[in-house]
Design a protein around this motif. Structure first.
Motif, PDB file in Angstrom:
ATOM      1  N   ASN A   1       0.833  -1.386  -0.024  1.00 46.01           N
ATOM      2  CA  ASN A   1       0.073  -0.091  -0.285  1.00 46.01           C
ATOM      3  C   ASN A   1       0.797   1.250   0.146  1.00 46.01           C
ATOM      4  O   ASN A   1       1.922   1.148   0.257  1.00 46.01           O
ATOM      5  CB  ASN A   1      -0.885  -0.048   1.305  1.00 46.01           C
ATOM      6  CG  ASN A   1      -1.886  -1.220   1.228  1.00 46.01           C
ATOM      7  OD1 ASN A   1      -2.707  -1.318   0.269  1.00 46.01           O
ATOM      8  ND2 ASN A   1      -1.790  -1.785   2.055  1.00 46.01           N
ATOM      9  N   VAL A   2       0.270   2.326  -0.426  1.00 45.66           N
ATOM     10  CA  VAL A   2       0.934   3.796  -0.291  1.00 45.66           C
ATOM     11  C   VAL A   2       0.081   4.468   0.480  1.00 45.66           C
ATOM     12  O   VAL A   2      -0.958   4.456   0.549  1.00 45.66           O
ATOM     13  CB  VAL A   2       0.997   4.287  -1.506  1.00 45.66           C
ATOM     14  CG1 VAL A   2       1.707   5.622  -1.535  1.00 45.66           C
ATOM     15  CG2 VAL A   2       1.268   3.534  -2.759  1.00 45.66           C
ATOM     16  N   VAL A   3       0.773   5.138   1.477  1.00 43.41           N
ATOM     17  CA  VAL A   3       0.157   6.131   2.203  1.00 43.41           C
ATOM     18  C   VAL A   3       0.442   7.812   1.601  1.00 43.41           C
ATOM     19  O   VAL A   3       1.511   7.948   1.262  1.00 43.41           O
ATOM     20  CB  VAL A   3       0.615   6.345   3.907  1.00 43.41           C
ATOM     21  CG1 VAL A   3       0.003   7.397   4.469  1.00 43.41           C
ATOM     22  CG2 VAL A   3       0.062   4.983   4.558  1.00 43.41           C
ATOM     23  N   SER A   4      -0.572   8.414   1.348  1.00 46.10           N
ATOM     24  CA  SER A   4      -0.410   9.688   0.780  1.00 46.10           C
ATOM     25  C   SER A   4      -0.949  11.008   1.743  1.00 46.10           C
ATOM     26  O   SER A   4      -2.042  11.335   1.914  1.00 46.10           O
ATOM     27  CB  SER A   4      -1.534   9.906  -0.498  1.00 46.10           C
ATOM     28  OG  SER A   4      -1.317  11.045  -1.176  1.00 46.10           O
ATOM     29  N   PRO A   5       0.018  11.263   2.623  1.00 42.40           N
ATOM     30  CA  PRO A   5      -0.167  12.195   3.499  1.00 42.40           C
ATOM     31  C   PRO A   5      -0.615  13.648   2.939  1.00 42.40           C
ATOM     32  O   PRO A   5       0.154  13.986   1.941  1.00 42.40           O
ATOM     33  CB  PRO A   5       1.101  12.381   4.383  1.00 42.40           C
ATOM     34  CG  PRO A   5       1.924  11.061   3.967  1.00 42.40           C
ATOM     35  CD  PRO A   5       1.423  10.981   2.438  1.00 42.40           C
ATOM     36  N   PRO A   6      -1.367  14.353   3.645  1.00 44.81           N
ATOM     37  CA  PRO A   6      -1.618  15.736   3.403  1.00 44.81           C
ATOM     38  C   PRO A   6      -0.422  16.404   4.099  1.00 44.81           C
ATOM     39  O   PRO A   6       0.518  15.966   4.631  1.00 44.81           O
ATOM     40  CB  PRO A   6      -2.997  16.229   4.190  1.00 44.81           C
ATOM     41  CG  PRO A   6      -2.676  15.252   5.323  1.00 44.81           C
ATOM     42  CD  PRO A   6      -2.141  14.076   4.794  1.00 44.81           C
ATOM     43  N   TRP A   7      -0.304  17.687   3.908  1.00 43.23           N
ATOM     44  CA  TRP A   7       0.617  18.480   4.592  1.00 43.23           C
ATOM     45  C   TRP A   7       0.487  18.363   6.193  1.00 43.23           C
ATOM     46  O   TRP A   7      -0.681  18.165   6.613  1.00 43.23           O
ATOM     47  CB  TRP A   7       0.187  20.110   4.506  1.00 43.23           C
ATOM     48  CG  TRP A   7       0.744  20.497   2.995  1.00 43.23           C
ATOM     49  CD1 TRP A   7       0.299  20.591   1.981  1.00 43.23           C
ATOM     50  CD2 TRP A   7       2.070  20.719   2.832  1.00 43.23           C
ATOM     51  NE1 TRP A   7       0.837  21.155   0.875  1.00 43.23           N
ATOM     52  CE2 TRP A   7       2.347  21.322   1.398  1.00 43.23           C
ATOM     53  CE3 TRP A   7       3.310  21.115   3.395  1.00 43.23           C
ATOM     54  CZ2 TRP A   7       3.438  21.701   0.734  1.00 43.23           C
ATOM     55  CZ3 TRP A   7       4.653  21.579   2.708  1.00 43.23           C
ATOM     56  CH2 TRP A   7       4.528  21.731   1.214  1.00 43.23           C
ATOM     57  N   LEU A   8       1.726  17.952   6.727  1.00 48.12           N
ATOM     58  CA  LEU A   8       1.692  17.840   8.129  1.00 48.12           C
ATOM     59  C   LEU A   8       1.382  19.130   8.825  1.00 48.12           C
ATOM     60  O   LEU A   8       2.046  20.061   8.415  1.00 48.12           O
ATOM     61  CB  LEU A   8       2.660  17.117   8.674  1.00 48.12           C
ATOM     62  CG  LEU A   8       2.637  15.638   8.550  1.00 48.12           C
ATOM     63  CD1 LEU A   8       2.491  14.899   7.532  1.00 48.12           C
ATOM     64  CD2 LEU A   8       3.665  15.217   9.691  1.00 48.12           C
ATOM     65  N   THR A   9       0.888  19.243  10.067  1.00 44.28           N
ATOM     66  CA  THR A   9       0.619  20.717  10.668  1.00 44.28           C
ATOM     67  C   THR A   9       2.051  20.919  11.215  1.00 44.28           C
ATOM     68  O   THR A   9       2.348  22.199  11.322  1.00 44.28           O
ATOM     69  CB  THR A   9      -0.198  20.273  11.909  1.00 44.28           C
ATOM     70  OG1 THR A   9      -1.424  19.629  11.518  1.00 44.28           O
ATOM     71  CG2 THR A   9      -0.538  21.518  12.972  1.00 44.28           C
ATOM     72  N   GLU A  10       2.752  19.941  11.680  1.00 41.87           N
ATOM     73  CA  GLU A  10       4.154  20.227  11.957  1.00 41.87           C
ATOM     74  C   GLU A  10       4.996  20.793  11.064  1.00 41.87           C
ATOM     75  O   GLU A  10       5.801  21.681  11.370  1.00 41.87           O
ATOM     76  CB  GLU A  10       4.766  18.795  12.604  1.00 41.87           C
ATOM     77  CG  GLU A  10       4.189  18.350  13.828  1.00 41.87           C
ATOM     78  CD  GLU A  10       3.243  17.397  13.853  1.00 41.87           C
ATOM     79  OE1 GLU A  10       2.624  17.384  12.584  1.00 41.87           O
ATOM     80  OE2 GLU A  10       2.916  16.514  14.712  1.00 41.87           O
TER      81      GLU A  10
END
Ligand SMILES: NC(=O)c1ccc[n+]([C@@H]2O[C@H](COP(=O)([O-])OP(=O)(O)OC[C@H]3O[C@@H](n4cnc5c(N)ncnc54)[C@H](OP(=O)(O)O)[C@@H]3O)[C@@H](O)[C@H]2O)c1
Length: 196
Positions: free
Chosen positions: A150-159
């Motif tokens: 699988n691939v995780v596609s993160p959004p922009w991180l708050t940090e």
């Protein structure tokens, strides 16, 4: 389960290690700062890491760099760097990883929101992220012994937005993004792009 986590010292990697470390043995790898060293841009280094760790139930990559610049400033070297590092680095983690992953185990790699929602300056990153998503869908069809990809596609991180001094709207904390990796490792999905 023994889980090999590459990019373990990063913003996302630390959150994954904290979450999965509560109930699994997580082996921490990164280029310089983690106990296990690997440079994913170097195929020999990836093979060396797998030889060192032996059999694992899951591999997670939260590593990979690509250049962010206006299109007319992206050089041949910038494209080469992005392809060798974030794209082929993670493709090779999958290809070389099959032999080290137990039956019905999993490999999870990382793309990013710029695959589907590009911005000015994201030409190289959008190329690489979209390539990773296409590769994972295809590789899942041929993975041996029930291994899931699988691939995780993160959004922009708050940090990350905070560190860049950008508006926090649309960002997610790393701890929330880490749950997408938990879903990939502990669930049953394969060939999926998981968007936290
Ligand atoms: N942060 C975001 O907002 C965001 C959004 C979408 C997608 N992403 C993607 O998510 C992934 C992780 O992002 P992040 O923000 O957590 O990154 P980060 O904080 O910069 O951490 C990167 C991690 O990867 C390791 N690393 C860097 N180059 C490596 C290499 N050549 N070989 C092996 N390990 C390497 C670093 O190790 P050392 O510390 O030892 O150098 C560190 O552990 C990246 O692919 C990024 O593009 C991030």
């Amino acid at each position: 389960m023994r889980i090999l986590l590459i990019g373990a010292t990063g913003t996302i990697g630390k959150a994954i290690a904290a979450t999965l470390g509560r109930r699994h043995e997580v082996l921490l790898a990164s280029r310089q700062q983690a106990p296990l060293h690997v440079d994913i841009a170097d195929p020999a280094s990836i093979r060396g890491l797998y030889a060192k760790v032996g059999k694992v139930g899951a591999v997670i990559s939260a590593a990979g760099q690509a250049r962010f610049k206006p299109l007319d400033e992206l050089s041949d070297a910038d494209f080469r760097f992005s392809l060798d590092n974030k794209l082929m680095g993670q493709v090779n983690l999958v290809r070389y990883g099959f032999a080290s992953v137990a039956d019905s185990g999993s490999i999870t790699i990382t793309s990013g929101i710029l695959a589907q929602q590009p911005s000015r300056g994201s030409g190289a990153i959008s190329l690489v992220n979209a390539g990773l998503e296409g590769f994972a869908r295809a590789a899942a069809l041929e993975a041996p012994r029930g291994i899931r990809i699988n691939v995780v596609s993160p959004p922009w991180l708050t940090e990350t937005l905070q560190a860049l001094g950008m508006p926090l709207q649309g960002g997610l904390p790393a701890a929330t993004v880490a749950q997408a990796y938990v879903r990939s490792v502990e669930g049953t999905e394969t060939g999926q792009v998981i968007s936290p």
